[in-house]
Enzyme design. Structure first.
Site, mmCIF file in Angstrom:
data_model
loop_
_atom_site.group_PDB
_atom_site.id
_atom_site.type_symbol
_atom_site.label_atom_id
_atom_site.label_comp_id
_atom_site.label_asym_id
_atom_site.label_seq_id
_atom_site.Cartn_x
_atom_site.Cartn_y
_atom_site.Cartn_z
ATOM 1 N N HIS A 263 0.804 -1.229 0.000
ATOM 2 C CA HIS A 263 0.000 0.000 0.000
ATOM 3 C C HIS A 263 0.839 1.283 0.000
ATOM 4 C CE1 HIS A 263 -3.023 -2.882 0.672
ATOM 5 N NE2 HIS A 263 -3.025 -2.886 1.986
ATOM 6 N N LYS A 359 -0.877 0.770 13.889
ATOM 7 C CA LYS A 359 -2.212 0.469 14.427
ATOM 8 C C LYS A 359 -2.328 1.150 15.788
ATOM 9 C CE LYS A 359 -3.219 -3.473 11.707
ATOM 10 N NZ LYS A 359 -4.150 -2.972 10.710
HETATM 11 C C1 BG6 Z 1 -4.906 -4.306 4.684
HETATM 12 C C2 BG6 Z 1 -4.093 -4.671 5.887
HETATM 13 O O1 BG6 Z 1 -4.281 -4.726 3.511
HETATM 14 O O2 BG6 Z 1 -5.091 -2.890 4.657
HETATM 15 C C3 BG6 Z 1 -4.772 -4.193 7.154
HETATM 16 O O3 BG6 Z 1 -3.909 -6.076 5.926
HETATM 17 C C4 BG6 Z 1 -5.050 -2.710 7.075
HETATM 18 O O4 BG6 Z 1 -3.980 -4.490 8.296
HETATM 19 C C5 BG6 Z 1 -5.777 -2.372 5.790
HETATM 20 O O5 BG6 Z 1 -5.856 -2.370 8.194
HETATM 21 C C6 BG6 Z 1 -5.894 -0.875 5.604
HETATM 22 O O6 BG6 Z 1 -6.728 -0.611 4.520
HETATM 23 P P1 BG6 Z 1 -7.754 0.597 4.544
HETATM 24 O O7 BG6 Z 1 -8.354 0.621 3.195
HETATM 25 O O8 BG6 Z 1 -8.727 0.303 5.658
HETATM 26 O O9 BG6 Z 1 -6.935 1.802 4.867
#
Ligand code: BG6
Length: 522
Positions: A263, A359
């Protein structure tokens, strides 16, 4: 800001825009492996519903759900319906969609399941002339390789001129460089690269896609988008949630693997890539990959890790990571990571990119702050102005989607006094709330055969490569200070020190900081 120009297309959802121009996705069968799972319930079916509602799906679409537990199609649909709010559900759309759904019981590792799936697809071809199929891997990552091998053995990955076969693979794609390479090698024995759609759901976010429009459709930003004008960039993905029920997965994964090479690097790619020659999939992905290749491998001295202890979120006490279900009481798994990255390109040489994700932080925000170089102070030497507030372009990916630009303004009065002020754009003011769950465009693009928003094998591997040094080093050097930040805080002190040593500071993570002003920027 002014009301939007009426010539600007209103729907921000690409699928909706396509549908209104009469372009529904081509007919196909979507086969969801993991039909009874969470992803299917929470994201895939709602996204398909949204696409159906906007008319972006073909009348000849069918959805086959595959999972190991035996259940009828009606039972499957019932479990999905329970999650829908009847007050907002459009009954006609839901019935259009569910009328095209079928459940197929099958063990992912049993050749017989693929035989029956093959018969079903052949019947669709005979009766409706639909031979194309999209296989969605909404399963645990250990099944990605085996399912694809089974599809290959059963001949289900073979394409013909009139029938394409594509596979969407969820995250995580490997756990490190070696496993990502092994998985690529395994699936590329069955599929060609252009049949593989590796998902990163951040690329489904409108605000992430908008970064390219911001950069390349506006004359004012791109000339400033380089080391001559940008001092540094901060990328933040802060979450208030803990690991919830995912302790077992997270213990093996940690924040670095979970968020960074996927991400956060996708956000980095959008900000840092060179302009592609077109928006075709390979033109865009070549530029992304070039950027990843230019990332200097991150060393432990440029990285910080943290783990949350007990604390308070939204006024309520919450446990520390080590007290979460399925987490070891002496766990060394990081729930926070902060990094300083260098990118060795002509554009970015000497511009640090700082990243952090964690987190149980004080607020939920995903944002990118592009911090511009300071104007020279000299002129203000003999005035009451002590410092010039920085110019920051803040891209708010989520929530409160939008962007703001902070700059200096003269405070009214006889003396020269300066305040930091901001101009703000919020998506909801122009386009209304973003209704999409984030998978609509990705599903729609895959049906169309457009892989621009999916990750190519080389990009995945080179991303792992950039962080492999940390993945090797961290298990050898267990942290002595965990937990080192309280739930509800801003992360470990070491993360502040990472920037302080460069005379910089993170933008504060505070619920009240939604808009930049002099008092709340770095
Ligand atoms: C996921 C992770 O890919 O993305 C999670 O495994 C994380 O740990 C999540 O919380 C975050 O995605 P978004 O779209 O909620 O920001």
């Amino acid at each position: 800001m002014d009301a939007p120009d009426s010539t600007i297309a209103k729907p921000t959802d690409k699928a909706l825009a396509m549908a209104t121009s009469g372009r529904a996705a081509p007919p196909a069968t979507i086969v969801i492996f993991g039909a009874a799972g969470d992803l299917t319930k929470r994201l895939l079916m709602p996204a398909l519903y949204n696409l159906a509602k906007s008319g972006a799906l073909s009348d000849k679409l069918a959805i086959v759900g595959v999972d190991h537990n035996d259940r009828s199609t009606e039972d499957w649909i019932r479990t999905l319906s329970e999650l829908r709010d009847p007050k907002t559900l459009d009954a006609a759309t839901w019935s259009w969609l569910t009328g095209r759904m079928q459940f197929l019981q099958g063990d992912f590792l049993d050749p017989d399941a693929y035989k029956r799936l093959g018969q079903l697809l052949a019947k669709r071809q005979q009766e409706h002339g639909v031979g194309s199929a999209l296989f969605y891997m909404a399963v645990a990552d250990r099944f990605f390789g085996p399912i694809i091998e089974h599809l290959g053995k059963a001949g289900l990955a073979n394409q013909s001129e009139s029938a394409w076969r594509r596979v969407i693979i969820e995250k995580p794609f490997g756990h490190d460089l070696a496993s990502a390479k092994a998985l690529n090698a395994q699936i590329l024995k069955v599929l060609s690269e252009d049949q593989i759609y590796r998902i990163d759901h951040f690329l489904g976010k409108e605000t992430v896609q908008n970064i390219q429009v911001l950069r390349f459709a506006n004359g004012i930003f791109e000339p400033l988008w380089n080391r001559d004008h940008i001092d540094h960039v901060q990328i933040t993905a802060a979450e208030t949630v803990g690991v919830e029920t995912r302790g077992r997965f997270y213990e093996q994964t940690g924040a670095l693997r979970d968020m960074v090479p996927s991400h956060l690097f996708q956000l980095l790619a959008m900000i840092g890539m060179e302009p592609p020659s077109s928006f075709t999939a390979n033109a865009v992905r070549n530029k992304e990959t070039e950027l990843f290749q230019a990332i200097r491998p991150v060393t432990p001295s440029d990285a910080v890790r943290g783990q949350y202890g007990p604390g308070t979120i939204d006024g309520k006490p919450v446990p520390g990571y080590r007290q979460e279900p399925n987490v070891a009481p002496d766990s060394s798994t990081e729930t926070y990571v902060g990094l300083k990255l260098g990118i060795d390109t002509w554009r970015w040489a000497g511009v640090p990119f700082y990243m952090r994700t964690g987190k149980r932080l004080a607020t939920r925000t995903t944002e990118i702050a592009v911090c511009f170089r300071q104007a020279p102070y000299g002129l203000f030497r003999d005035t009451p102005v002590e410092r010039l507030p920085p110019n920051i372009l803040l891209l708010r990916i989520q929530p409160d989607e939008g962007l703001s630009i902070s700059f200096s303004a003269k405070r009214p009065g006889p003396e020269i006094k300066i305040d930091g002020v901001a101009m703000d754009f919020a998506y909801k003011d122009y386009f209304g709330p973003l209704a999409a769950v984030g998978y609509e465009t990705l599903l729609y693009d895959c049906l169309l055969g457009d892989a621009t928003l999916f990750r190519r094998a080389d990009a995945v591997e080179v991303s792992w490569c950039a962080v492999q040094g940390l993945l090797d080093d961290w298990p050898r050097n267990a942290p002595q200070d965990f937990p080192n930040y309280a739930a509800g805080g801003s992360g470990p002190q070491a993360a502040d020190a990472l920037l302080a040593r460069d005379n910089r500071a993170w933008l504060p993570i505070k619920p009240e900081r939604r808009h930049l002003t002099a008092s709340n920027v770095c």
